[in-house]
Each structure stands twice: as C-alpha cells, then as structure tokens.
Design an enzyme around this catalytic site. Structure first.
Site, PDB file in Angstrom:
ATOM      1  N   GLY A 127      56.580  63.096  48.592  1.00 46.34           N
ATOM      2  CA  GLY A 127      55.403  63.950  48.474  1.00 46.34           C
ATOM      3  C   GLY A 127      55.420  64.999  47.396  1.00 46.34           C
ATOM      4  NE  ARG A 139      51.955  61.824  43.442  1.00 40.12           N
ATOM      5  CZ  ARG A 139      50.807  61.186  43.642  1.00 40.12           C
ATOM      6  NH1 ARG A 139      50.059  60.827  42.625  1.00 40.12           N
ATOM      7  NH2 ARG A 139      50.395  60.930  44.861  1.00 40.12           N
ATOM      8  NE  ARG A 186      47.266  58.599  41.488  1.00 37.55           N
ATOM      9  CZ  ARG A 186      46.953  59.847  41.255  1.00 37.55           C
ATOM     10  NH1 ARG A 186      46.622  60.235  40.058  1.00 37.55           N
ATOM     11  NH2 ARG A 186      46.985  60.731  42.235  1.00 37.55           N
ATOM     12  CB  CYS A 227      30.624  44.945  36.642  1.00 31.32           C
ATOM     13  SG  CYS A 227      30.739  44.000  35.131  1.00 31.32           S
ATOM     14  CE1 TYR A 231      52.244  55.534  45.581  1.00 34.74           C
ATOM     15  CE2 TYR A 231      52.490  57.634  44.462  1.00 34.74           C
ATOM     16  CZ  TYR A 231      52.833  56.783  45.485  1.00 34.74           C
ATOM     17  OH  TYR A 231      53.755  57.172  46.411  1.00 34.74           O
TER      18      TYR A 231
END
Ligand code: LLP
Length: 431
Positions: A240, A280, A316, A346, A374
């Site tokens: 986190g 991350r 994201r 599209c 991610y």
C-alpha cells in the site's frame, strides 16, 4: 526530473541509454523498465529492517512480468500472490515457493491444491468459509497448512475508493471483532496451523497515519490471541505504500519500516517476524509507457493528441481518473499548447492525460511516467489490440523481455462455430 528516467540535453534517457534508440528497434507502444530502479527500491525495503526478522513479499499483481519476478527472485524476495497464475509465474521465474504468501478472497479448491502442492509458506485467509474449505483440502492431501488470518481493521486509508480495502464495508478480510472466535475455532482444524495475522488496507497511501491505525489494531489482536494460547510467528502489514505521480510526498521505505518496528517493540512483540507486501512502491516509478503521437486534432473547445497507446495498455486514468505525468521523449523548442492525450480505443474514457501542456508534432514520442505498477498488469486486448512489448534496461544495454505479440495471439484457443478443433494430443504434439 530525477531517477532512472532523466533528460540529457533535449533527450529523455533511461539509465545509460537514450529512449529514442530503444524505441527505434522495438516500436511503440512499449513499456520500458529500469533494472537498477527496481532492485534499488526492493533493497531499500529489505535493508530498512536491519537485523529484525522479516520478509519482503513483492505483490505480484503490480507487475507480474517474468523479468521483474526473476530480478526480485535473484535478490531473495518473497512474493504475495492472489491466483494460481501468479504462483505459476513466480515458479517459472525462479521464485522460492517457501517465501510465498497467498492472499485473495476467492481462492478455488484447485488453486489451494496447487499452492499446497508447491509448498508455499502461508495462506492469508479472508473468511470462515475459506478456512473450512482450506481445512478440507489440506485434509484430503494429508497436508499441514500454515495460515494467517487477514483481518479487516476498519480504517479509512484516504485513497481512491476503488483501491481502499480495509474499511468495514469492503469485501476483504475477516471483521476484526470476529477474529478471536475464528482463531479459537481453528484449534479444532487439525490440518491448519495459525501462524500469523495480516491486513492490507488499501493502495497508494501517502501518509503513515492509516498504516499506524491499522497496525495498532493488528498488534492489539496479536496480544489478545497470544494471551489465549495461540503461537503466532509473524505479522503481515500488507502493501500500500504510495509513490509520486505528481506532487505526492509518500514516506520512504525506511520511515515506514521504522514505524512498524517501533510499534512492534512498544507492544513487546519484537519476537514476531514482520512481512510486508509492497507492489507499487517497488515497481511504480521504475517503468514508463512510450507512445507515438499519431494525429493532432482540434475541435472548437479543445485539442487532442491521439497516440498509439490506449486504455487497454494503461487503464489507470480511465478507471481511477489517475494522473500520470506525460513528457516528450525529445523536447522541442517552441510554444506549448494544451492537449488531451487520448488513445485509439473507441471509448471517451480512453485518455492517458487531459489538459496537458505540450509542444509536439505528429510522429513525436511521448513517455507516460510512473507506469511500472498496474500498467502492463492491467492491460487487455480490448478493441483487439496487441499487448505492447516490454523492455528491461540495465545500464547501457537492454533486453526485450516481452516480444511484440503476433496477431494470432489475439485468437489463440478460439475457433469459429463448427470449425474442426485443432487436434493437440501428447502423441501428435511435435510431429
Ligand atoms: N497485498 C494485497 C493483499 C493487495 O491486495 C495489494 C494490492 C498489495 C499487497 C499491493 O499493494 P501496493 O503496495 O501495490 O499498493 N490497480 C490499482 C491498485 C490495486 C491494488 C490491489 N491490491 C491501481 O492501479 O492503483
């Protein structure tokens, strides 16, 4: 701009290589990662613990590239997985199953069997039903399985609601108040051993306060369980820790780890090992997405830069309204204009960034920064687009660690109705 991606004169480099040189050989869109940045970040977490018993379990979902996993396995990393596929990747990349923890709310029997068979370290169990299923599965395999209870501490992590996981109404974890009763019930489960407690309250957290709130509750629970005779071996604080996308100022790994260790010590629990599951914070800033400006287009109210990477390559912005810095690979002299940088998919949600000041022409390369986590891992084939190639840079050399896909990969395993299924049997294979 600092770190592995920095300008030398007008050109953006990665480590000791100009990006434009790499892109000439592999084309766009492509992901580019820095080996040194990945390894440096992992080591910062690892060394932050000093002599304290610990394991850094990289969260595979952030970026499951074999090349990334292979680097981390080489450093001795553990892994946090959430599926059989992730465990298979870890094994394929040379990761040690005895350093693997298995999280996730929906583990199937098949996944449990595979993970038990591979000898992973610990299941992070998220519900009573899962515990019962794990007991039955372990019994059928005559195995003894190590379990950590993932508790939901009901803490507001102050992040995007889609990536908050430790609040009362989230699907994750066992409500903390129920944990003592469930732990007691485990004493009757002969194939499970309770060895730990864990939590993961959310992602992209940029202050220590929510981590502290959650960890304080886990520590209190650990003391309670110890007092009632449970022999815990570890606590797992989850992942986190955030990164800098724009102007965030997240804590350094050392500050974060120092705080966790200090809290363990304050509670007299320093004999417990500490596991963390960063994703991350290890890979985010070590990767970028490089894309080509295909068209510049204006409508009365705005200008678009239409690029060759879309929401299928980097979801994201579309999914979380996330902000990623977008910079030219070669700076031009001249006035900037305001662009919405959009992809070819599209959907009106197909943007990489809106309202960006850029001096660009058709054919220019742009780099979307902090895309290592991610990014590729949430990629899809939407609009029947190919997954982009991936490049790992090490000093002045680079390797293509995922090749540009062939179009046939788009329909691998498919057939039109009534079409003869390809015969692939062990006997015919290879003939
Ligand atoms: N451990 C568990 C149990 C997790 O669920 C997660 C992330 C992690 C560790 C790693 O968290 P990190 O250190 O990377 O924050 N797709 C979203 C992020 C989803 C995170 C899901 N769980 C995004 O692009 O922001």
């Amino acid at each position: 701009m600092s770190g592995p991606f920095a300008y030398r004169g007008t050109d953006l480099w990665v480590e000791q290589l100009p990006l434009s040189g790499i892109v000439e050989q592999v084309g766009t869109p492509c992901y580019v990662y820095s080996r040194n940045a990945i390894e440096d970040r992992w080591r910062r977490f690892d060394t932050a613990f000093g002599m304290a018993a610990h394991r850094v379990c990289y969260a595979v979902k952030a970026n499951p590239s074999l090349a990334v996993l292979g680097l981390l396995a080489g450093l001795g990393s553990g892994f946090d997985i959430v599926s059989e596929g992730e465990l298979r990747r870890v094994r394929r990349a040379g990761g040690d199953p005895r350093k693997v923890v298995f999280s996730g709310v929906g583990k199937t029997v098949a996944e449990m069997r595979y993970a038990i068979g591979e000898g992973i370290d610990c299941f992070n169990v998220e519900s009573e039903s899962e515990l019962e299923r794990l007991e039955r599965t372990a019994a059928a395999m005559q195995a003894h399985v190590r379990v950590s209870l993932r508790v939901n501490p009901d803490v507001d992590p102050d992040t995007h609601p889609y990536i908050a996981t430790g609040m009362r109404d989230n699907k994750f974890g066992i409500p903390i108040a129920e944990a003592p009763r469930i732990a007691a019930a485990m004493k009757g489960m002969r194939h499970l051993v309770l060895v730990g407690l864990d939590c993961h309250i959310g992602s992209q957290l940029v202050s220590l306060a929510p981590f502290e709130d959650a960890f304080a509750r886990i520590l209190e629970l650990a003391q309670m369980l110890r007092a009632s005779g449970h022999r815990l071996e570890h606590l797992d604080a989850g992942g986190g820790l955030g990164v800098r996308y724009r102007d965030e100022d997240p804590p350094e790994p050392q500050q974060y780890v120092d705080r966790l260790l200090a809290m363990l010590a304050e509670r007299g629990l320093s004999d417990l090992a500490l596991i963390i599951e960063p994703g991350r914070a290890i890979i985010g800033e070590a990767g970028i997405l490089v894309t080509t400006v295909e068209y510049l287009k204006s409508v009365p109210s705005r200008r678009f830069a239409i690029v060759d990477a879309g929401m299928n390559d980097l979801l994201r912005p579309a999914l979380y309204d996330a902000w990623h810095e977008i910079v030219p690979v070669r700076r031009r002299a001249g006035p900037e204009s305001t662009y919405d940088v959009v992809g070819p998919v599209c959907e009106s949600a197909d943007f990489l960034g809106r309202g960006r000041q850029l001096c660009i022409m058709e054919g220019d390369l742009l780099a979307v920064r902090t895309a290592g986590a991610y990014g590729s891992s949430m990629g899809s084939h939407y609009n029947s687009r190919l997954l982009p190639p991936e490049i790992l840079v090490d000093g002045d050399r680079f390797e293509i660690v995922r090749a540009r896909a062939a179009y046939e990969t788009l329909w691998a395993g498919e057939r039109t109705m009534g079409e003869q299924a390809p015969l692939v049997t062990p006997l015919s294979r290879g003939k």
